[in-house]
Design an enzyme around this catalytic site. Structure first.
Site, PDB file in Angstrom:
ATOM      1  N   GLN A  15      41.286  33.402  43.939  1.00 56.79           N
ATOM      2  CA  GLN A  15      40.316  32.612  44.519  1.00 56.79           C
ATOM      3  C   GLN A  15      41.186  31.284  45.327  1.00 56.79           C
ATOM      4  O   GLN A  15      41.729  30.624  44.701  1.00 56.79           O
ATOM      5  CB  GLN A  15      39.420  32.027  43.381  1.00 56.79           C
ATOM      6  N   SER A  99      44.913  34.923  38.778  1.00 55.81           N
ATOM      7  CA  SER A  99      43.651  34.805  38.426  1.00 55.81           C
ATOM      8  C   SER A  99      42.900  36.119  38.658  1.00 55.81           C
ATOM      9  O   SER A  99      43.099  37.191  38.171  1.00 55.81           O
ATOM     10  CB  SER A  99      42.980  33.629  38.773  1.00 55.81           C
ATOM     11  N   LEU A 100      41.982  36.015  39.380  1.00 59.17           N
ATOM     12  CA  LEU A 100      40.912  37.169  39.923  1.00 59.17           C
ATOM     13  C   LEU A 100      41.678  38.192  40.326  1.00 59.17           C
ATOM     14  O   LEU A 100      41.736  39.148  40.159  1.00 59.17           O
ATOM     15  CB  LEU A 100      40.181  36.641  40.823  1.00 59.17           C
ATOM     16  N   ARG A 124      32.340  38.858  36.762  1.00 57.62           N
ATOM     17  CA  ARG A 124      33.228  37.327  36.243  1.00 57.62           C
ATOM     18  C   ARG A 124      32.795  36.305  37.205  1.00 57.62           C
ATOM     19  O   ARG A 124      32.839  35.109  36.648  1.00 57.62           O
ATOM     20  CB  ARG A 124      34.537  37.782  36.687  1.00 57.62           C
ATOM     21  N   HIS A 209      39.945  28.221  34.090  1.00 58.30           N
ATOM     22  CA  HIS A 209      41.279  28.375  33.120  1.00 58.30           C
ATOM     23  C   HIS A 209      41.368  27.123  32.214  1.00 58.30           C
ATOM     24  O   HIS A 209      42.431  26.487  31.727  1.00 58.30           O
ATOM     25  CB  HIS A 209      42.446  28.448  33.858  1.00 58.30           C
ATOM     26  N   GLN A 258      41.547  35.355  29.769  1.00 58.09           N
ATOM     27  CA  GLN A 258      42.214  34.872  31.048  1.00 58.09           C
ATOM     28  C   GLN A 258      41.410  33.639  31.500  1.00 58.09           C
ATOM     29  O   GLN A 258      42.131  32.554  31.870  1.00 58.09           O
ATOM     30  CB  GLN A 258      42.455  35.712  32.114  1.00 58.09           C
TER      31      GLN A 258
END
Length: 309
Positions: A15, A99-100, A124, A209, A258
């Site tokens: 992202q 991440s994503l 998500r 996060h 995560q």
């Protein structure tokens, strides 16, 4: 395109890389990419291809939209690259995503079906957006400080029970912090006084996060439990522990955890290099990940595919 390395790793952005027009060149020139966007639209219930092509930017930037957009663009870019450059693609020995992007990496590596991947990243995005809506929070990149000094800066910014901590450990001199907006409001002067070169607020919905995303873990765990995850054909390096994984149970657990753990990107890239990767391909939109490679291992070859050449 000249990218001749013997053991490449493939990387997928997260992202922040989204931009109106993403995926358009792929869809206009390659039927396989166009088909993936159409299939994703059927799963999502809206025209993702049109949203990616035309925006508006505000809607594309919403967590619930940009996560599927980045996932599908990444998968489409990797698919088309494999069609055009099968000799290089066949050598890819490992995958990682920011991440994503880790979901995209797992899909590329054969751990998730495309449709299940689209459903997962949609859930998500919804779960993370809900957490962000509940508490004013966000993220900022801090340039020019090492982790130890940044930890001290975050401690100075926090008051009462606030959260502010390093969240994306991208590369030397570039670490994103994440937490309560009230603590972020104090960040710039304290960071600059500590020697930072710049503080850049990020266009994300909340404190990704960090423990402020804890409520998303249950939603994600349930969603992950309801899809089939297979052993991956190549290792996927996890943001959580910077280690390679192929086991479905491990991947399922790490993907859920995560969202509340720091992204160990620099450590992941370093471990991939230690394990024999000698070049990187960034598949999707933008150049963010190639920028981190240049800061982590300057002489390592890297290329990108997904945007118009």
């Amino acid at each position: 395109m000249s990218f001749d390395v013997t053991s490449p790793g493939i990387l997928f952005p997260g992202q922040g890389a989204q931009v109106p027009g993403m995926g358009t060149w792929l869809c206009e020139n390659y039927p396989s990419a166009n088909d993936l966007f159409d299939r994703a639209g059927e799963v999502l219930g809206y025209d993702l291809k049109k949203l990616c092509a035309e925006g508006p930017a505000g809607k594309l930037n919403e967590t619930v939209h940009c996560q599927p957009a980045l996932f599908v663009t990444g998968v489409a870019a990797a698919e088309v690259y494999s069609e055009l450059h099968g000799d290089v693609a066949s050598k890819i020995r490992s995958a990682a995503g920011l991440s994503l992007g880790e979901y995209t990496a797992v899909c590329f590596a054969g751990g998730l079906s495309f449709e299940d991947g689209v459903r997962l990243v949609q859930k998500r995005g919804e779960a993370m957006q809900a957490c962000a809506d509940a508490i004013p929070s966000g993220m900022s990149s801090v340039l020019g400080l090492d982790l130890e000094r940044l930890d001290t800066v975050c401690a100075e910014c926090r008051q009462d029970d606030e959260i502010l901590r390093p969240a994306n450990l991208l590369c030397p001199g570039n670490i994103a912090v994440s937490g309560h907006q009230s603590a972020l409001d104090r960040l710039e002067p304290i960071a600059m006084a500590a020697g930072a070169m710049k503080v850049v607020p990020l266009s994300v919905a909340g404190a990704f996060h960090t423990p402020l995303m804890q409520d998303a873990v249950g939603t994600l765990s349930e969603a992950l439990a309801n899809v089939e995850i297979k052993a991956t054909r190549i290792p996927v390096y996890s943001n959580v522990d910077a280690m390679p994984h192929t086991d479905p149970a491990e991947i399922r657990d790490l993907l859920a955890r995560q969202v509340v753990n720091p992204v160990l990107w620099e450590a992941s890239i370093s471990r991939m290099l230690e394990d024999g990767v000698n070049g990187f391909l960034e598949a999707g939109t933008g150049r963010v990940l190639r920028g981190t490679i240049k800061r982590i291992a300057r002489k390592t070859p890297c290329d990108g595919f997904g945007d118009q050449p």
